[in-house]
Design a protein around this motif. Structure first.
Motif, short mmCIF file in Angstrom:
data_model
loop_
_atom_site.label_atom_id
_atom_site.label_comp_id
_atom_site.label_asym_id
_atom_site.label_seq_id
_atom_site.Cartn_x
_atom_site.Cartn_y
_atom_site.Cartn_z
N ALA A 198 90.10 100.88 89.56
CA ALA A 198 90.40 100.53 88.09
C ALA A 198 90.43 99.06 87.96
N ALA A 199 91.28 98.56 88.81
CA ALA A 199 91.62 96.85 88.77
C ALA A 199 90.21 96.24 89.04
N LEU A 200 89.64 96.74 90.15
CA LEU A 200 88.34 95.91 90.62
C LEU A 200 87.23 96.22 89.12
N MET A 201 87.11 97.24 88.60
CA MET A 201 86.32 97.39 87.54
C MET A 201 86.57 96.54 86.31
N LEU A 202 87.90 96.49 86.08
CA LEU A 202 88.34 95.51 84.95
C LEU A 202 88.20 93.98 85.56
N ALA A 203 88.49 93.61 86.52
CA ALA A 203 88.60 92.33 87.04
C ALA A 203 87.13 91.88 87.28
N GLY A 204 86.25 92.64 87.53
CA GLY A 204 84.79 92.34 87.73
C GLY A 204 84.13 92.00 86.47
N CYS A 205 84.45 92.61 85.39
CA CYS A 205 83.84 92.29 83.99
C CYS A 205 84.66 90.85 83.69
N ALA A 206 85.99 91.05 83.60
CA ALA A 206 86.64 89.63 83.08
C ALA A 206 86.51 88.50 83.89
N ASN A 207 86.11 88.46 85.40
CA ASN A 207 85.92 87.46 86.08
C ASN A 207 84.40 86.91 85.97
N VAL A 208 83.60 87.68 85.71
CA VAL A 208 82.11 87.19 85.38
C VAL A 208 82.13 86.21 84.41
N SER A 259 84.08 83.70 84.17
CA SER A 259 84.19 82.27 84.59
C SER A 259 83.05 81.91 85.54
N VAL A 260 82.20 82.57 85.63
CA VAL A 260 80.96 82.16 86.54
C VAL A 260 80.30 80.87 86.09
N GLN A 261 80.17 79.75 87.04
CA GLN A 261 79.63 78.54 86.55
C GLN A 261 78.14 78.64 86.48
N PRO A 262 77.55 78.00 85.55
CA PRO A 262 76.15 77.74 85.43
C PRO A 262 75.58 77.42 86.81
N GLY A 263 74.39 77.76 87.24
CA GLY A 263 73.90 77.31 88.41
C GLY A 263 74.17 77.91 89.59
N THR A 264 75.11 78.84 89.78
CA THR A 264 75.55 79.81 90.65
C THR A 264 74.42 80.84 91.08
N PRO A 265 74.16 80.78 92.35
CA PRO A 265 73.27 81.86 92.75
C PRO A 265 73.40 83.29 92.43
N VAL A 266 72.54 83.90 91.82
CA VAL A 266 72.67 85.48 91.20
C VAL A 266 73.19 86.17 92.55
N THR A 267 72.80 86.00 93.91
CA THR A 267 73.33 86.56 94.88
C THR A 267 74.67 86.55 95.13
N GLN A 268 75.18 85.39 95.02
CA GLN A 268 76.58 84.94 95.24
C GLN A 268 77.45 85.78 94.13
N VAL A 269 77.05 85.81 92.76
CA VAL A 269 77.68 86.58 91.54
C VAL A 269 77.73 87.96 92.00
N ILE A 270 76.52 88.49 92.47
CA ILE A 270 76.72 90.00 93.00
C ILE A 270 77.48 90.31 93.93
N LYS A 271 77.48 89.55 95.06
CA LYS A 271 78.37 89.75 96.15
C LYS A 271 79.97 89.58 95.71
N GLN A 272 80.28 88.78 94.86
CA GLN A 272 81.54 88.49 94.43
C GLN A 272 81.78 89.71 93.27
N TYR A 273 81.08 89.84 92.53
CA TYR A 273 81.79 90.83 91.34
C TYR A 273 80.91 92.24 91.21
N GLY A 274 80.09 92.47 92.10
CA GLY A 274 79.40 93.58 92.33
C GLY A 274 77.98 93.80 91.57
N ASN A 275 77.38 94.88 91.47
CA ASN A 275 75.92 94.86 90.66
C ASN A 275 76.47 95.02 89.28
N PRO A 276 75.27 94.63 88.33
CA PRO A 276 75.66 94.55 86.86
C PRO A 276 75.31 96.07 86.44
N ASP A 277 75.88 96.31 85.28
CA ASP A 277 75.48 97.64 84.73
C ASP A 277 74.11 97.73 84.13
#
Length: 189
Positions: free
Chosen positions: A27-37, A39-57
């Motif tokens: 539950a914490a991971l699910m809530l944190a994933g959306c909240a932390n997305v 704070s992603v900085q523009p220009g970040t590689p999408v592979t890094q975003v997915i690695k850090q926050y999981g696959n998008p819905d």
């Protein structure tokens, strides 16, 4: 037989604690994933975003050849963040998409199909069917927080066949709005 029962009883608390810990962690991971997305900085590689926050819905192609990805807290939460991914695989600035301003795009004069609504706002909190009178409609409900802090649900009506938006409107969320009951009974018999 008594030993087996005693053994089972003695292992139940440990199993229950382990399951509770796993459930809380997920539950914490699910809530944190959306909240932390958010704070992603523009220009970040999408592979890094997915690695850090999981696959998008939601992962949809965009008109410019890139992608639109949505991480959401629906059905219970009121936030969803979208990231645009360009052809080079870099993300743009995160956008909170469950807002009054975001929903106003539905009145831009274009045809809004079910698929387009899904890609724009993500999966709805609920899907219902209104069969009252002659106006049969499929309705997608999105939970969100109104600018004043009130819990609302944006209802997007998709016609009898569920194919295109016919109208949309916002009403108070009776479950999450303490001013109109907050999920408690207003009357007792």
């Amino acid at each position: 037989m008594i030993k087996k029962v005693a053994l089972r009883v003695s292992t139940l608390p440990a199993k229950a604690k382990a399951l509770a810990g796993i459930s809380a962690g997920l539950a914490a991971l699910m809530l944190a994933g959306c909240a932390n997305v958010s704070s992603v900085q523009p220009g970040t590689p999408v592979t890094q975003v997915i690695k850090q926050y999981g696959n998008p819905d939601i992962n949809c192609p965009s008109r410019d050849g890139g992608k639109r990805m949505v991480w959401t807290q629906q059905p219970a939460g009121e936030t969803a963040y979208a990231l645009h991914v360009n052809k080079q695989g870099l993300v743009g600035a995160p956008q909170q998409i469950l807002t009054e301003k975001s929903f106003s795009i539905l009145s831009n004069g274009e045809v809004w199909t079910r698929e387009r609504v899904h890609c724009e706002f993500g999966p709805p909190a609920n899907i219902t069917r209104d069969d009252w009178g002659d106006d049969h409609q499929w309705i997608w409900g999105y939970r969100y927080m109104r600018d004043g802090g009130d819990a609302e649900i944006m209802y997007v009506y998709l016609g009898n066949d569920g194919a295109r938006v016919t109208k949309y409107r916002s009403l108070p969320d009776e479950v999450n709005n303490p001013d109109i009951g907050g999920g408690i009974a207003l009357y007792s018999w």
